[in-house]
Design an enzyme around this catalytic site. Structure first.
Site, PDB file in Angstrom:
ATOM      1  N   ASP A 199       0.708  -1.125   0.016  1.00 29.90           N
ATOM      2  CA  ASP A 199       0.158  -0.061   0.014  1.00 29.90           C
ATOM      3  C   ASP A 199       0.866   1.316  -0.109  1.00 29.90           C
ATOM      4  OD1 ASP A 199       0.895  -0.554   2.719  1.00 29.90           O
ATOM      5  OD2 ASP A 199      -0.932   0.286   3.581  1.00 29.90           O
ATOM      6  N   ASP A 225       6.809   1.333   1.662  1.00 32.29           N
ATOM      7  CA  ASP A 225       6.536   0.165   0.782  1.00 32.29           C
ATOM      8  C   ASP A 225       7.377   0.494  -0.595  1.00 32.29           C
ATOM      9  OD1 ASP A 225       3.785  -1.102   1.575  1.00 32.29           O
ATOM     10  OD2 ASP A 225       4.048   1.192   2.188  1.00 32.29           O
ATOM     11  N   ASN A 241      -2.434   2.854   3.567  1.00 34.24           N
ATOM     12  CA  ASN A 241      -1.608   3.900   3.930  1.00 34.24           C
ATOM     13  C   ASN A 241      -2.598   5.002   3.113  1.00 34.24           C
ATOM     14  OD1 ASN A 241       0.443   3.287   5.407  1.00 34.24           O
ATOM     15  ND2 ASN A 241       1.604   2.653   3.784  1.00 34.24           N
ATOM     16  N   THR A 261       2.638  -6.311   3.090  1.00 29.48           N
ATOM     17  CA  THR A 261       3.303  -5.225   3.909  1.00 29.48           C
ATOM     18  C   THR A 261       2.351  -3.879   4.255  1.00 29.48           C
ATOM     19  OG1 THR A 261       4.489  -3.915   1.986  1.00 29.48           O
ATOM     20  CG2 THR A 261       5.667  -5.390   3.173  1.00 29.48           C
ATOM     21  N   PHE A 314      -0.668  -0.500  12.761  1.00 27.43           N
ATOM     22  CA  PHE A 314      -1.695  -0.001  11.683  1.00 27.43           C
ATOM     23  C   PHE A 314      -2.221  -1.159  10.751  1.00 27.43           C
ATOM     24  CE2 PHE A 314      -2.323   1.629   7.314  1.00 27.43           C
ATOM     25  CZ  PHE A 314      -3.230   2.607   7.403  1.00 27.43           C
ATOM     26  N   ASN A 315      -1.447  -1.787  10.169  1.00 30.21           N
ATOM     27  CA  ASN A 315      -1.635  -2.731   9.104  1.00 30.21           C
ATOM     28  C   ASN A 315      -2.549  -3.721   9.541  1.00 30.21           C
ATOM     29  OD1 ASN A 315      -0.070  -1.883   7.001  1.00 30.21           O
ATOM     30  ND2 ASN A 315       1.502  -3.297   7.283  1.00 30.21           N
ATOM     31  N   HIS A 317       9.749   0.404   7.971  1.00 27.70           N
ATOM     32  CA  HIS A 317       9.442  -0.947   8.145  1.00 27.70           C
ATOM     33  C   HIS A 317       9.337  -1.866   7.299  1.00 27.70           C
ATOM     34  CE1 HIS A 317       7.424   1.287  11.695  1.00 27.70           C
ATOM     35  NE2 HIS A 317       6.879   2.217  10.818  1.00 27.70           N
ATOM     36  N   ASP A 318       8.696  -1.827   6.076  1.00 32.68           N
ATOM     37  CA  ASP A 318       8.377  -2.664   5.170  1.00 32.68           C
ATOM     38  C   ASP A 318       9.605  -3.691   4.485  1.00 32.68           C
ATOM     39  OD1 ASP A 318       5.838  -2.171   5.727  1.00 32.68           O
ATOM     40  OD2 ASP A 318       5.403  -1.091   3.725  1.00 32.68           O
TER      41      ASP A 318
END
Length: 318
Positions: A10, A15, A39, A126, A167-168, A241-242
């Site tokens: 996203d 990402d 996102n 992700t 969040f995810n 993060h991803d």
């Protein structure tokens, strides 16, 4: 042999770097990119995936749009972190990306690849897990063609959207529950791991020193990302993060994993979307999920900088 991978994402600043890493490294066979609302709205995350591929010269990798809302409940976006476009910072302009949108849609593309690829495929989601859960529900007979699911989401500790939830997972807890209970091997990179890889000014300077159009775009991405993380969370540098997911597939020695039972909270008044990670085996449930607990941050950043260097002239992976 390269690991055959489908990215489900996203975009989203982090990402974007995961797309670059998967496309650039020879140990990854990037089969497709599917997008999901997270996102930002689906239209924006899909456009962003195509923009990143266009800027980096990533062509021949199909990009398909997936679900535009969660399986249950309202849609949410992370505009406070990723901006109104979902990829604020760089100036992409108004021109249409030269990477097209695959007309099949995410679930059909996933089906076609799993049916035709000679070996099972690794899924790397992700964003919210809506597409993956919807696929498992629609095509249960193809679950065995999924080698493993390596995802970014959750946490062994506290959340980043509510005190308990990341969040995810919070975007679609029911989808996350389906994925974690799917019976396919799952590896989870949660906030406890991803917060170990922060884009410090030194890291940004290393990327800037590459001196290419792509490196300049990446600096703009990280500069904007740093500003929102500083404003919202008080971080001195933003966690990327991803890309830990693909970095792990490239070099498993970069991450320490432990096995644990992971349950997604679906009904808690204050804890909906939390990943309950049983690190000490107190529940008696099977420890069937690999959970990242430690990361070699310097090794991770070497991979990221090298990916930007390899793709830096916009001619695509070589």
């Amino acid at each position: 042999m390269p690991v055959p991978v489908i990215l489900d994402c996203d975009p989203g600043h982090d990402d974007a770097f995961n797309i670059l890493l998967a496309a650039a490294h020879p140990s990854i066979e990037l089969l497709a990119i599917t997008t999901v609302a997270g996102n930002q709205t689906l239209a924006k995350t899909t456009l962003n995936a195509r923009r990143v591929c266009s800027a980096a010269g990533i062509r021949g990798v199909p990009v398909a749009a997936g679900r535009d809302r969660p399986l249950h409940g309202p849609r949410r976006v992370a505009e406070d972190i990723h901006g109104g476009s979902g990829l604020d910072g760089p100036r992409f302009g108004q021109e249409e990306p030269d990477v097209p949108l695959d007309p099949r849609g995410a679930l059909t593309l996933l089906r076609d690849i799993l049916l035709t690829h000679p070996t099972p495929v690794t899924l790397v989601p992700t964003g919210p897990l809506t597409n993956v859960a919807a696929f498992l529900l629609a095509y249960p007979e193809l679950a065995g063609r999924i080698e493993r699911i390596v995802l970014m989401g959750g946490s062994t500790g506290r959340g980043n959207t509510t005190p308990a939830a990341e969040f995810n997972i919070l975007c679609d807890p029911e989808a996350a529950d389906i994925v974690f209970r799917s019976g396919r091997p799952v590896t989870m990179f949660g906030l406890n791991a991803t917060h170990q890889v922060r884009a410090t000014p030194e890291v940004v300077a290393r990327i800037a020193a590459l001196g290419t159009p792509l490196s300049a775009l990446c600096v703009d991405l990280l500069t904007y990302f740093a500003s929102t993380y500083r404003e919202v969370f008080g971080f001195d540098a933003p966690p990327l993060h991803d890309p830990l997911t693909v970095a792990h597939l490239i070099d498993p020695s970069l991450t320490e994993l432990v096995r644990a039972a992971v349950t997604v909270e679906l009904a808690g008044t204050y804890t909906r979307g939390a990943t309950v990670v049983d690190l000490h085996g107190v529940t008696g449930r099977p420890a069937d999920t690999e959970v990242a607990v430690h990361v070699d941050a310097e090794g991770f950043w070497r991979l990221i900088v090298e990916a930007v260097r390899v793709l830096g002239d916009g001619a695509g992976p070589r």
